[in-house]
Design a protein around this motif. Structure first.
Motif, short mmCIF file in Angstrom:
data_model
loop_
_atom_site.label_atom_id
_atom_site.label_comp_id
_atom_site.label_asym_id
_atom_site.label_seq_id
_atom_site.Cartn_x
_atom_site.Cartn_y
_atom_site.Cartn_z
N ASP A 75 0.83 -1.21 0.00
CA ASP A 75 0.00 0.00 0.00
C ASP A 75 0.87 1.26 0.00
O ASP A 75 0.54 2.24 -0.68
N GLN A 127 -1.89 -7.42 -4.68
CA GLN A 127 -3.29 -7.03 -4.53
C GLN A 127 -3.45 -5.51 -4.58
O GLN A 127 -4.34 -4.97 -5.24
N ALA A 128 -2.56 -4.80 -3.88
CA ALA A 128 -2.62 -3.34 -3.86
C ALA A 128 -2.40 -2.76 -5.25
O ALA A 128 -3.09 -1.84 -5.69
N ALA A 130 -2.91 -4.30 -8.12
CA ALA A 130 -4.03 -4.67 -8.98
C ALA A 130 -5.24 -3.76 -8.74
O ALA A 130 -5.93 -3.36 -9.68
N ASN A 131 -5.50 -3.45 -7.48
CA ASN A 131 -6.63 -2.57 -7.18
C ASN A 131 -6.43 -1.18 -7.77
O ASN A 131 -7.39 -0.56 -8.27
N GLN A 132 -5.20 -0.68 -7.73
CA GLN A 132 -4.93 0.63 -8.32
C GLN A 132 -5.09 0.57 -9.85
O GLN A 132 -5.68 1.47 -10.45
N LYS A 134 -6.95 -1.50 -11.55
CA LYS A 134 -8.39 -1.61 -11.83
C LYS A 134 -9.05 -0.25 -11.73
O LYS A 134 -9.88 0.13 -12.58
N LYS A 135 -8.72 0.52 -10.71
CA LYS A 135 -9.28 1.85 -10.50
C LYS A 135 -8.97 2.76 -11.67
O LYS A 135 -9.82 3.56 -12.10
N GLN A 136 -7.76 2.65 -12.21
CA GLN A 136 -7.36 3.50 -13.33
C GLN A 136 -8.10 3.14 -14.62
O GLN A 136 -8.30 3.99 -15.49
N CYS A 174 -3.75 -15.04 -10.70
CA CYS A 174 -4.06 -13.62 -10.88
C CYS A 174 -4.30 -13.29 -12.35
O CYS A 174 -5.09 -12.39 -12.67
N LEU A 178 -7.59 -11.30 -12.97
CA LEU A 178 -7.44 -9.91 -13.37
C LEU A 178 -7.53 -9.69 -14.88
O LEU A 178 -7.52 -8.54 -15.34
N TYR A 181 -9.82 -7.09 -16.40
CA TYR A 181 -9.44 -5.68 -16.27
C TYR A 181 -8.22 -5.35 -17.13
O TYR A 181 -7.63 -4.28 -16.99
#
Length: 257
Positions: A75, A127-128, A130-132, A134-136, A174, A178, A181
């Motif tokens: 993070d 994970q952190a 990947a979440n960023q 995905k958000k982008q 993953c 993923l 995305y």
């Protein structure tokens, strides 16, 4: 043409060895770098040197300290990348340790430190990232530096080889999780690369000669040998490559004789 022009690349364990070599090549290919390191004094000094080398290439880089075994380090890396560069395009999980030890008297603390550093921390860092990504909403590339040890055994590495097999499996799963995305996940499996992690083990001239003889190319790998494969997987040239494992071992794995 620079393969990573304007991409933001995070690399863990990037202050020395393979991570450093990959970071410098990513910079040469146009990337902006986040240099992850242990946070200890020696790691900080080495990371600052890498940042300076990248700046000498007229490219941008920052250093971020954090123990790879800490489940929150990922993070912190993502937050630093986004606050400085505005995004994350590539995440390279490279940090790892291999304190050689026999199996029958393996101390619990050595086992746990190895698993936490090489796999548990990596899981949540991936994970952190990947979440960023995905958000982008624009996809991305995640690369784990696994090892030939994901495929073969070692008497003094019973705590290490499962973590590298775990990284390989993590990238495969993953890739499935993923893919929707457009986040690609791949593993690089180095053979015997001459770095600080095996310096003591390879100080025996007979062991060194044996390991060289096991490769098809007749030499040990160097950190720079990993830079090109990682840049390829990070780049749009590998846009249809996901769930793959790339051996970079000089032919060590296939050399049965």
């Amino acid at each position: 043409m620079m393969l990573l022009k304007d991409k933001v690349v995070i690399i863990t364990g990037a202050s020395r060895g393979i991570g450093r070599a990959v970071a410098l090549e990513c910079a040469r290919q146009g990337a902006k770098l986040v240099i992850g390191h242990s946070g200890r004094a020696s790691g900080l000094a080495a990371a600052k040197n890498v940042v300076s080398e990248i700046q000498d290439l007229d490219k941008q880089a920052i250093e971020v300290g954090g123990d790879a075994a800490d489940l929150d380090t990922g993070d912190r890396l993502i937050d630093a990348a986004v606050s400085t560069f505005g995004k994350v395009d590539v995440f390279v999980n490279n940090a790892g340790i291999c304190p050689f030890h026999s199996f029958l008297d393996m101390p619990k603390e050595v086992y746990m430190q190895t698993v936490n550093t090489n796999l548990n921390g990596a899981y949540f860092a991936v994970q952190a990232a990947a979440n960023q990504m995905k958000k982008q909403g624009k996809g991305g590339s995640i690369i784990a530096i696994s090892s030939i040890s994901a495929l073969v055994g070692g008497a003094m590495q019973t705590h290490y080889t499962p973590t590298k097999a775990g990284l390989l499996s993590l990238m495969q799963s993953c890739a499935v999780a993923l893919g929707p995305y457009n986040i690609r996940c791949n593993a690089v499996l180095p053979g015997t690369i001459a770095t600080d992690i095996n310096k003591e083990d390879l100080s025996d001239p007979d062991k060194l000669a044996y390991m060289r003889s096991r490769t098809c190319l007749g030499r040990l790998g160097e950190p720079d040998d990993l830079a090109g494969p990682v840049v390829f997987l990070a780049s749009d040239m590998a846009r249809y490559v996901t769930g793959a494992s790339l051996l970079v071992d000089g032919g060590l794995f296939v050399n049965l004789q």
